[in-house]
Scaffold this motif. Sequence first.
Motif, PDB file in Angstrom:
ATOM      1  N   ALA A  27      29.630  21.914  47.309  1.00 15.58           N
ATOM      2  CA  ALA A  27      28.972  23.144  48.262  1.00 15.58           C
ATOM      3  C   ALA A  27      29.059  24.077  47.393  1.00 15.58           C
ATOM      4  CB  ALA A  27      29.378  22.524  49.823  1.00 15.58           C
ATOM      5  N   PRO A  28      28.416  24.434  46.631  1.00 13.37           N
ATOM      6  CA  PRO A  28      28.760  25.877  46.237  1.00 13.37           C
ATOM      7  C   PRO A  28      28.496  27.616  46.564  1.00 13.37           C
ATOM      8  CG  PRO A  28      27.006  25.089  44.918  1.00 13.37           C
ATOM      9  CD  PRO A  28      27.830  24.426  45.374  1.00 13.37           C
ATOM     10  N   THR A  29      29.051  27.277  48.533  1.00 12.60           N
ATOM     11  CA  THR A  29      28.594  28.713  49.383  1.00 12.60           C
ATOM     12  C   THR A  29      29.591  29.598  49.062  1.00 12.60           C
ATOM     13  OG1 THR A  29      30.471  27.497  50.742  1.00 12.60           O
ATOM     14  CG2 THR A  29      27.905  26.949  50.988  1.00 12.60           C
ATOM     15  N   ARG A  30      29.423  30.943  49.322  1.00 13.15           N
ATOM     16  CA  ARG A  30      30.181  31.916  49.017  1.00 13.15           C
ATOM     17  C   ARG A  30      31.626  31.910  50.157  1.00 13.15           C
ATOM     18  NH1 ARG A  30      28.465  33.577  45.983  1.00 13.15           N
ATOM     19  NH2 ARG A  30      26.862  34.845  45.751  1.00 13.15           N
ATOM     20  N   ARG A  31      31.333  30.653  51.725  1.00 11.29           N
ATOM     21  CA  ARG A  31      32.435  30.202  51.656  1.00 11.29           C
ATOM     22  C   ARG A  31      33.753  29.976  51.695  1.00 11.29           C
ATOM     23  NH1 ARG A  31      34.248  25.738  55.316  1.00 11.29           N
ATOM     24  NH2 ARG A  31      35.089  25.945  56.439  1.00 11.29           N
ATOM     25  N   ASN A  32      32.982  28.666  50.714  1.00 13.32           N
ATOM     26  CA  ASN A  32      33.990  28.138  49.952  1.00 13.32           C
ATOM     27  C   ASN A  32      34.355  28.653  48.795  1.00 13.32           C
ATOM     28  OD1 ASN A  32      34.084  26.066  51.281  1.00 13.32           O
ATOM     29  ND2 ASN A  32      31.947  25.220  50.336  1.00 13.32           N
ATOM     30  N   ASN A  33      33.551  29.732  48.567  1.00 14.92           N
ATOM     31  CA  ASN A  33      33.855  30.268  47.217  1.00 14.92           C
ATOM     32  C   ASN A  33      35.646  31.119  47.803  1.00 14.92           C
ATOM     33  OD1 ASN A  33      34.623  31.850  44.845  1.00 14.92           O
ATOM     34  ND2 ASN A  33      31.941  33.118  45.220  1.00 14.92           N
ATOM     35  N   CYS A  61      35.600  28.867  39.894  1.00 10.40           N
ATOM     36  CA  CYS A  61      34.439  29.942  40.906  1.00 10.40           C
ATOM     37  C   CYS A  61      32.613  30.262  39.946  1.00 10.40           C
ATOM     38  CB  CYS A  61      35.066  31.674  41.212  1.00 10.40           C
ATOM     39  SG  CYS A  61      36.369  31.266  42.576  1.00 10.40           S
ATOM     40  N   MET A  62      33.201  29.697  38.756  1.00  9.65           N
ATOM     41  CA  MET A  62      31.916  30.702  37.951  1.00  9.65           C
ATOM     42  C   MET A  62      31.590  28.950  37.247  1.00  9.65           C
ATOM     43  SD  MET A  62      32.620  33.267  34.999  1.00  9.65           S
ATOM     44  CE  MET A  62      34.524  32.704  34.387  1.00  9.65           C
ATOM     45  N   ARG A  69      24.530  35.666  36.192  1.00  8.31           N
ATOM     46  CA  ARG A  69      24.967  36.479  37.679  1.00  8.31           C
ATOM     47  C   ARG A  69      25.481  36.379  38.779  1.00  8.31           C
ATOM     48  NH1 ARG A  69      22.415  37.801  42.033  1.00  8.31           N
ATOM     49  NH2 ARG A  69      22.550  40.059  42.577  1.00  8.31           N
ATOM     50  N   GLU A  70      25.524  35.501  38.578  1.00 10.74           N
ATOM     51  CA  GLU A  70      25.745  34.427  39.713  1.00 10.74           C
ATOM     52  C   GLU A  70      27.270  33.957  39.589  1.00 10.74           C
ATOM     53  OE1 GLU A  70      23.160  30.730  40.818  1.00 10.74           O
ATOM     54  OE2 GLU A  70      21.801  32.394  41.773  1.00 10.74           O
ATOM     55  N   ARG A  71      27.419  33.405  38.530  1.00  3.54           N
ATOM     56  CA  ARG A  71      28.399  32.930  37.779  1.00  3.54           C
ATOM     57  C   ARG A  71      29.723  34.299  37.861  1.00  3.54           C
ATOM     58  NH1 ARG A  71      27.685  28.849  32.811  1.00  3.54           N
ATOM     59  NH2 ARG A  71      27.054  27.227  34.208  1.00  3.54           N
ATOM     60  N   VAL A  72      29.374  35.437  37.373  1.00  5.44           N
ATOM     61  CA  VAL A  72      30.178  36.477  37.548  1.00  5.44           C
ATOM     62  C   VAL A  72      30.621  36.849  39.186  1.00  5.44           C
ATOM     63  CG1 VAL A  72      30.332  38.906  36.827  1.00  5.44           C
ATOM     64  CG2 VAL A  72      29.572  37.597  35.471  1.00  5.44           C
ATOM     65  N   LEU A  73      29.302  36.978  39.478  1.00  3.06           N
ATOM     66  CA  LEU A  73      29.499  37.624  41.168  1.00  3.06           C
ATOM     67  C   LEU A  73      30.947  36.608  41.563  1.00  3.06           C
ATOM     68  CD1 LEU A  73      29.197  38.832  43.723  1.00  3.06           C
ATOM     69  CD2 LEU A  73      26.821  37.654  43.848  1.00  3.06           C
ATOM     70  N   SER A  74      30.621  35.911  42.008  1.00  2.00           N
ATOM     71  CA  SER A  74      31.578  34.070  42.540  1.00  2.00           C
ATOM     72  C   SER A  74      33.064  34.543  41.579  1.00  2.00           C
ATOM     73  CB  SER A  74      31.212  32.365  42.263  1.00  2.00           C
ATOM     74  OG  SER A  74      31.313  31.494  42.468  1.00  2.00           O
ATOM     75  N   ALA A  75      33.264  34.723  40.633  1.00  2.00           N
ATOM     76  CA  ALA A  75      34.463  35.191  40.259  1.00  2.00           C
ATOM     77  C   ALA A  75      34.785  35.726  40.646  1.00  2.00           C
ATOM     78  CB  ALA A  75      34.738  35.077  38.650  1.00  2.00           C
TER      79      ALA A  75
END
Length: 271
Positions: A27-33, A61-62, A69-75
């Motif tokens: 579940a790749p959510t911001r909370r889990n990130n 994270c990526m 863009r999502e991968r960089v932001l997640s990292a």
Amino acid sequence: YGYVENPPIAMPAEMAWVFATILFFRAPTRRNNILCGVALAVAALMHGRAAFLAPALLVGCMIPLRSFRERVLSAVIGGTAFAATIILVVVCIFVYDRPGVVGNLVGNTLGGGNRRMFVEPSRLLALYHWRELWSLLWLGAGVTASAILMKIVPLFRSPRDPIVLWSLAYIVSGIVYVAIWEFDYGFFMDWDLLVSGAGGIIFLSALAFTSSRIPLIVIVPFLCGSVASGMAFAHVVNGHPLPLTIAPRATYNEPQPQCTQSGLTRTYFSD
């Protein structure tokens, strides 16, 4: 039980980071990130060795996300959560006991007993350094470590398992740590640090066994072999069978009153 190092305390926190990463993959959510970064930060606060796993954190994270863009932001979010947690705790400790923290910071984080953080470049390129490191690293991971091939070989085919890809980053981060870090008294005496660097190998080998159709009865001899090889190693280095009823205080390899009993000539294994 005498002297006990921090890596055994940091390992449960590292396991929590592994579980948090698996949860983020599902579940790749911001909370889990954010949870991934905080979990690894807790492990690093228990023992700085876990900070070397930061590249694996960023990779984890990526991988689950699709766009660049999502991968960089997640990292960035995972890395910021990791750094912010460490900074917040260190600042709180500085406010509470600044003199003690400064002394320990200089003494341990910046080099430990011999005041040297990393091995010399000439030794890093030496064959004996890698031969000794590999033999002890695989011994620490156990006989079952060869099972990681069951997961690595399928990576050459599509689709690739994202968890296995992350596991490789986990393994490489651990190997880089044990390869470049200057162990104050050598691989043998800093056994706890060396084994803690084998976490990725242990995780991937366990994943290979649990996801395969190999009967449990076949795995048991490998687990017993891991125990036997570990005890054999202790016997060889200690000079006698490893005492199971007493753990003297670890110290330099020199005669001391607590080391006069048979089987206690060296105290590498009190952890």
